[in-house]
Design a protein around this motif. Structure first.
Motif: not given
Length: 103
Positions: A51, A55, A66, A68, A70, A75
């Motif tokens: 994401h 990370s 998340s 969102a 991928p 981020r």
């Protein structure tokens, strides 16, 4: 537990993220290395559920889940004062503590 820092090429926060992760793990008494994984394709991002960069990963689990989609992207992390390219040390510490108490 295995720890990874997943990044993309040219992520401006990669070095600071690695320093932060290592410092927080050391403060928590966690021994071992953080493996840096550089993703280079959207397929990798999809497969790993990536994401954004950076990370923070513990045993394959994103410490900051998340919703969102991928993608190979930068981020942002929410702070009391807004958004930033890294989580606060306190938020990362709390995330590490959460995964270390799981059965």
């Amino acid at each position: 537990m295995d720890y990874e820092l997943r990044i993309i090429a040219d992520c401006p926060n990669s070095a600071a993220a690695l320093d932060l992760f290592v410092q927080v793990l050391a403060a928590e008494g966690v021994e071992g290395d953080v493996v840096v994984v550089e993703l280079g394709s959207e397929e990798q991002a999809q497969t790993l559920g990536f994401h954004g960069s950076p990370s923070f990963i513990a045993s394959g689990m994103d410490l900051f889940p998340s919703s969102a989609a991928p993608a190979l992207t930068c981020r942002l992390y929410r702070h009391a004062g807004g958004l930033a390219g890294l989580p606060s040390p306190e938020d990362l510490k709390a995330a590490v503590q959460r995964v270390s108490v799981r059965p």
